[in-house]
Design a protein around this motif. Sequence first.
Motif, PDB file in Angstrom:
ATOM      1  N   ALA A 172     -15.331  19.545 -27.613  1.00  0.00           N
ATOM      2  CA  ALA A 172     -15.342  18.452 -28.606  1.00  0.00           C
ATOM      3  C   ALA A 172     -14.436  18.138 -29.384  1.00  0.00           C
ATOM      4  N   GLY A 173     -14.066  16.934 -29.460  1.00  0.00           N
ATOM      5  CA  GLY A 173     -12.820  16.462 -30.585  1.00  0.00           C
ATOM      6  C   GLY A 173     -11.421  16.519 -29.612  1.00  0.00           C
ATOM      7  N   ASP A 174     -10.625  16.473 -30.321  1.00  0.00           N
ATOM      8  CA  ASP A 174      -8.904  16.156 -29.502  1.00  0.00           C
ATOM      9  C   ASP A 174      -8.057  17.412 -29.864  1.00  0.00           C
ATOM     10  N   LEU A 175      -8.630  18.435 -29.837  1.00  0.00           N
ATOM     11  CA  LEU A 175      -7.612  19.755 -30.564  1.00  0.00           C
ATOM     12  C   LEU A 175      -6.662  20.088 -29.186  1.00  0.00           C
ATOM     13  N   LEU A 176      -7.240  19.815 -28.119  1.00  0.00           N
ATOM     14  CA  LEU A 176      -6.279  20.049 -26.692  1.00  0.00           C
ATOM     15  C   LEU A 176      -5.031  19.298 -26.766  1.00  0.00           C
ATOM     16  N   ASP A 177      -5.482  17.811 -26.963  1.00  0.00           N
ATOM     17  CA  ASP A 177      -4.316  16.914 -26.933  1.00  0.00           C
ATOM     18  C   ASP A 177      -3.485  17.104 -28.236  1.00  0.00           C
ATOM     19  N   ALA A 178      -3.958  17.498 -29.005  1.00  0.00           N
ATOM     20  CA  ALA A 178      -3.034  17.584 -30.677  1.00  0.00           C
ATOM     21  C   ALA A 178      -2.371  18.886 -30.329  1.00  0.00           C
ATOM     22  N   ALA A 179      -2.862  20.038 -29.788  1.00  0.00           N
ATOM     23  CA  ALA A 179      -2.119  21.099 -29.482  1.00  0.00           C
ATOM     24  C   ALA A 179      -0.809  20.911 -28.415  1.00  0.00           C
ATOM     25  N   LEU A 180      -1.188  20.313 -27.427  1.00  0.00           N
ATOM     26  CA  LEU A 180      -0.016  19.982 -26.486  1.00  0.00           C
ATOM     27  C   LEU A 180       1.034  18.987 -27.255  1.00  0.00           C
ATOM     28  N   SER A 181       0.702  18.291 -27.791  1.00  0.00           N
ATOM     29  CA  SER A 181       1.707  17.154 -28.569  1.00  0.00           C
ATOM     30  C   SER A 181       2.405  17.872 -29.497  1.00  0.00           C
ATOM     31  N   VAL A 182       1.962  18.788 -30.301  1.00  0.00           N
ATOM     32  CA  VAL A 182       2.739  19.734 -31.160  1.00  0.00           C
ATOM     33  C   VAL A 182       3.762  20.659 -30.160  1.00  0.00           C
ATOM     34  N   ILE A 183       3.059  21.379 -29.373  1.00  0.00           N
ATOM     35  CA  ILE A 183       3.979  22.187 -28.450  1.00  0.00           C
ATOM     36  C   ILE A 183       5.101  21.453 -27.803  1.00  0.00           C
ATOM     37  N   ALA A 184       4.985  20.224 -27.308  1.00  0.00           N
ATOM     38  CA  ALA A 184       5.768  19.359 -26.937  1.00  0.00           C
ATOM     39  C   ALA A 184       7.061  18.849 -27.925  1.00  0.00           C
ATOM     40  N   ASP A 185       6.577  18.462 -29.131  1.00  0.00           N
ATOM     41  CA  ASP A 185       7.219  17.666 -30.099  1.00  0.00           C
ATOM     42  C   ASP A 185       8.302  18.966 -30.804  1.00  0.00           C
ATOM     43  N   ARG A 186       7.762  20.163 -30.938  1.00  0.00           N
ATOM     44  CA  ARG A 186       8.538  21.289 -31.528  1.00  0.00           C
ATOM     45  C   ARG A 186       9.040  22.191 -30.448  1.00  0.00           C
ATOM     46  N   ALA A 187       9.087  21.957 -29.185  1.00  0.00           N
ATOM     47  CA  ALA A 187       9.767  22.639 -28.072  1.00  0.00           C
ATOM     48  C   ALA A 187       9.407  24.337 -28.256  1.00  0.00           C
ATOM     49  N   ILE A 188       8.009  24.510 -28.554  1.00  0.00           N
ATOM     50  CA  ILE A 188       7.467  25.726 -28.657  1.00  0.00           C
ATOM     51  C   ILE A 188       7.277  26.436 -27.434  1.00  0.00           C
ATOM     52  N   LEU A 189       7.197  25.724 -26.133  1.00  0.00           N
ATOM     53  CA  LEU A 189       7.387  26.471 -24.942  1.00  0.00           C
ATOM     54  C   LEU A 189       8.815  26.390 -24.562  1.00  0.00           C
TER      55      LEU A 189
END
Length: 194
Positions: A134-151
Amino acid sequence: MARSRQRAQQATGRIRIIGGDWRGRRLSVPALTGLRPTPDRVRETLFNWLQMTLPGSDCLDAFAGSGALGFEAASRGARQVTLIERDPPQARLLQEQALAFAADNIEIQTADAISWLQQTPARFDIIFLDPPFAGDLLDAALSVIADRAILRSDGLVYVEQSRGAPLADGWLLHRQTRAGQVEACLLKQATPDA
């Protein structure tokens, strides 16, 4: 010690580690709303996919819950595994289990996963994302990971989502399996020319 016994009594189930150094050992799984540990069959498939890249890797289990994904990664040779769990009692249980396993390659952080991702300077080879559906946690996490180059480059992100959910923008499907109403995928970050 009394607190450990109390937490163990509150645990309503156990999930086993299916491979590596801790094969056959079990993690306590309390009855928490929205907690759905990754089934053995899905974990076995996932870690078969990762068997060549996991040893020596730095891993993040961003919505740790039962800790099954993070502990399995540590058992199978990950250099370092960070588990993020926002529920303080559950984070304490994970810490107790890490101590019981003598897991010096596991670190548990009590935090909101999205906030933690927005602030961490760390980079990871493999990231596990299994948030509540429920909610948009997955999309939010993927967005932050991409934006901050965490991967790290050539890194992989494992996601669990509702069957039929669309793939997040900016990510490429590397592997996929289904179990019931759950879709489990390994993703790679899309490059600008992909």
